[in-house]
Each structure stands twice: as C-alpha cells, then as structure tokens.
Motif scaffolding. Structure first.
Motif, PDB file in Angstrom:
ATOM      1  N   THR A  28       0.741  -1.174  -0.089  1.00  0.00           N
ATOM      2  CA  THR A  28       0.120   0.084  -0.022  1.00  0.00           C
ATOM      3  C   THR A  28       0.782   1.040   0.016  1.00  0.00           C
ATOM      4  O   THR A  28       1.732   1.313   0.571  1.00  0.00           O
ATOM      5  CB  THR A  28      -1.099   0.010   1.394  1.00  0.00           C
ATOM      6  OG1 THR A  28      -1.498  -1.155   1.377  1.00  0.00           O
ATOM      7  CG2 THR A  28      -1.769   1.412   1.184  1.00  0.00           C
ATOM      8  N   PHE A  29       0.368   2.233  -0.708  1.00  0.00           N
ATOM      9  CA  PHE A  29       1.257   3.361  -0.831  1.00  0.00           C
ATOM     10  C   PHE A  29       0.390   4.741  -0.795  1.00  0.00           C
ATOM     11  O   PHE A  29      -0.501   4.702  -1.351  1.00  0.00           O
ATOM     12  CB  PHE A  29       2.314   3.336  -2.064  1.00  0.00           C
ATOM     13  CG  PHE A  29       1.667   3.006  -3.425  1.00  0.00           C
ATOM     14  CD1 PHE A  29       1.296   4.193  -4.226  1.00  0.00           C
ATOM     15  CD2 PHE A  29       1.581   1.768  -3.941  1.00  0.00           C
ATOM     16  CE1 PHE A  29       0.657   4.012  -5.307  1.00  0.00           C
ATOM     17  CE2 PHE A  29       1.070   1.465  -5.049  1.00  0.00           C
ATOM     18  CZ  PHE A  29       0.434   2.655  -5.802  1.00  0.00           C
ATOM     19  N   VAL A  30       1.163   5.647  -0.578  1.00  0.00           N
ATOM     20  CA  VAL A  30       0.463   7.309  -0.870  1.00  0.00           C
ATOM     21  C   VAL A  30       1.171   7.908  -1.860  1.00  0.00           C
ATOM     22  O   VAL A  30       2.530   7.859  -1.925  1.00  0.00           O
ATOM     23  CB  VAL A  30       0.793   7.901   0.510  1.00  0.00           C
ATOM     24  CG1 VAL A  30       0.184   9.649   0.297  1.00  0.00           C
ATOM     25  CG2 VAL A  30       0.350   7.267   1.771  1.00  0.00           C
ATOM     26  N   GLU A  31       0.125   8.149  -2.857  1.00  0.00           N
ATOM     27  CA  GLU A  31       0.767   8.839  -4.115  1.00  0.00           C
ATOM     28  C   GLU A  31       0.572  10.390  -3.919  1.00  0.00           C
ATOM     29  O   GLU A  31      -0.429  10.696  -3.855  1.00  0.00           O
ATOM     30  CB  GLU A  31      -0.007   8.373  -5.231  1.00  0.00           C
ATOM     31  CG  GLU A  31       0.542   8.814  -6.507  1.00  0.00           C
ATOM     32  CD  GLU A  31      -0.290   8.217  -7.702  1.00  0.00           C
ATOM     33  OE1 GLU A  31      -0.105   8.706  -8.871  1.00  0.00           O
ATOM     34  OE2 GLU A  31      -1.105   7.312  -7.534  1.00  0.00           O
ATOM     35  N   VAL A  32       1.463  11.156  -4.202  1.00  0.00           N
ATOM     36  CA  VAL A  32       1.526  12.769  -4.253  1.00  0.00           C
ATOM     37  C   VAL A  32       1.471  12.676  -5.880  1.00  0.00           C
ATOM     38  O   VAL A  32       2.587  12.843  -6.423  1.00  0.00           O
ATOM     39  CB  VAL A  32       2.678  13.224  -3.547  1.00  0.00           C
ATOM     40  CG1 VAL A  32       2.533  14.813  -3.795  1.00  0.00           C
ATOM     41  CG2 VAL A  32       2.603  12.976  -2.057  1.00  0.00           C
ATOM     42  N   ASP A  33       0.562  13.369  -6.413  1.00  0.00           N
ATOM     43  CA  ASP A  33       0.503  13.615  -7.860  1.00  0.00           C
ATOM     44  C   ASP A  33       0.720  14.959  -8.194  1.00  0.00           C
ATOM     45  O   ASP A  33       0.155  16.028  -7.591  1.00  0.00           O
ATOM     46  CB  ASP A  33      -0.911  13.298  -8.457  1.00  0.00           C
ATOM     47  CG  ASP A  33      -1.112  13.648  -9.953  1.00  0.00           C
ATOM     48  OD1 ASP A  33      -0.227  14.380 -10.322  1.00  0.00           O
ATOM     49  OD2 ASP A  33      -2.294  13.318 -10.701  1.00  0.00           O
ATOM     50  N   LEU A  34       2.078  15.334  -8.411  1.00  0.00           N
ATOM     51  CA  LEU A  34       2.596  16.783  -8.582  1.00  0.00           C
ATOM     52  C   LEU A  34       1.647  17.679  -9.690  1.00  0.00           C
ATOM     53  O   LEU A  34       1.853  18.549  -9.434  1.00  0.00           O
ATOM     54  CB  LEU A  34       4.086  16.688  -8.933  1.00  0.00           C
ATOM     55  CG  LEU A  34       4.730  16.130  -7.667  1.00  0.00           C
ATOM     56  CD1 LEU A  34       6.440  16.177  -8.168  1.00  0.00           C
ATOM     57  CD2 LEU A  34       4.732  16.751  -6.334  1.00  0.00           C
ATOM     58  N   SER A  35       1.041  17.009 -10.504  1.00  0.00           N
ATOM     59  CA  SER A  35       0.212  17.787 -11.427  1.00  0.00           C
ATOM     60  C   SER A  35      -1.121  18.215 -10.554  1.00  0.00           C
ATOM     61  O   SER A  35      -1.561  19.339 -11.196  1.00  0.00           O
ATOM     62  CB  SER A  35      -0.275  16.951 -12.506  1.00  0.00           C
ATOM     63  OG  SER A  35      -1.281  16.146 -12.125  1.00  0.00           O
ATOM     64  N   ARG A  36      -1.323  17.632  -9.329  1.00  0.00           N
ATOM     65  CA  ARG A  36      -2.616  18.041  -8.748  1.00  0.00           C
ATOM     66  C   ARG A  36      -2.243  19.049  -7.585  1.00  0.00           C
ATOM     67  O   ARG A  36      -2.849  19.768  -7.149  1.00  0.00           O
ATOM     68  CB  ARG A  36      -3.414  16.926  -8.320  1.00  0.00           C
ATOM     69  CG  ARG A  36      -4.051  16.298  -9.492  1.00  0.00           C
ATOM     70  CD  ARG A  36      -5.081  14.985  -8.986  1.00  0.00           C
ATOM     71  NE  ARG A  36      -5.502  14.495  -9.906  1.00  0.00           N
ATOM     72  CZ  ARG A  36      -6.687  14.301 -10.262  1.00  0.00           C
ATOM     73  NH1 ARG A  36      -7.641  14.686  -9.402  1.00  0.00           N
ATOM     74  NH2 ARG A  36      -7.340  13.483 -11.107  1.00  0.00           N
ATOM     75  N   SER A  37      -0.836  18.667  -7.123  1.00  0.00           N
ATOM     76  CA  SER A  37      -0.025  19.322  -5.985  1.00  0.00           C
ATOM     77  C   SER A  37       1.017  20.004  -6.281  1.00  0.00           C
ATOM     78  O   SER A  37       2.213  19.290  -5.788  1.00  0.00           O
ATOM     79  CB  SER A  37      -0.336  18.235  -4.784  1.00  0.00           C
ATOM     80  OG  SER A  37      -1.351  17.949  -4.592  1.00  0.00           O
ATOM     81  N   PRO A  38       1.241  20.849  -7.427  1.00  0.00           N
ATOM     82  CA  PRO A  38       2.602  21.566  -7.707  1.00  0.00           C
ATOM     83  C   PRO A  38       3.271  22.040  -6.412  1.00  0.00           C
ATOM     84  O   PRO A  38       4.432  22.317  -6.884  1.00  0.00           O
ATOM     85  CB  PRO A  38       2.221  22.341  -8.746  1.00  0.00           C
ATOM     86  CG  PRO A  38       0.537  22.772  -8.540  1.00  0.00           C
ATOM     87  CD  PRO A  38       0.181  21.477  -7.990  1.00  0.00           C
TER      88      PRO A  38
END
Length: 85
Positions: A28-38
């Motif tokens: 299980t992982f936490v993903e930080v989408d940089l396009s949504r959270s620049p």
C-alpha cells in the motif's frame, strides 16, 4: 506494513511501472500527484536531495530513488524485507 510514498505525475511511464511493481508486491502506498499538488514539488526535491524527476520513492522515510532503483532493489531481493515492519 511499511509507509511508502511516491511523488508522481500522470503521464510518467516510470511512475506507472513503479506503482505496478508495488501493487504486485501487495504494498500500500501514498501517491502525491505533482500535477494536482504542484506546491509539493519543492518538498519532494528537498527530501530527494535535489532530484527533480518523478517518480521519487520513499519507504519508511528513506529515499529509495526512482523507478530504476526500486526495480534494482527488487532484483537484488532487498525490496521485500523493506515492505514489512
């Protein structure tokens, strides 16, 4: 289970490959989408010692690197032990 964090972007093939490997391992992982959270890009760069490409992967707050490093850990047999407490 280990705390796994990935900084990603949606069009990144290496990001998708890293997530596929972790999914195959049942992680299980936490993903930080940089396009949504620049605004979190500078956080990633600080944590990754200046690296600016994605993915950047952390397991239990240890910087693993990118997709190539994650697959290298798996091939060497060192990834599985990192995924369990």
């Amino acid at each position: 289970m280990a705390i796994i964090e990935l900084y990603t972007s949606p069009l990144c093939g290496y990001c998708h490959a890293a997530k596929r490997l972790l999914d195959a391992k049942g992680a299980t992982f936490v993903e930080v989408d940089l396009s949504r959270s620049p605004e979190r890009r500078s956080e990633m760069q600080t944590r990754a010692n200046g690296r600016h490409t994605v993915p950047q992967i952390f397991i239990d707050d240890v910087h693993i690197g990118g997709c190539d490093e994650l697959y290298a850990l798996d091939r060497s047999g060192k990834l599985a032990p990192m995924l369990v407490p």
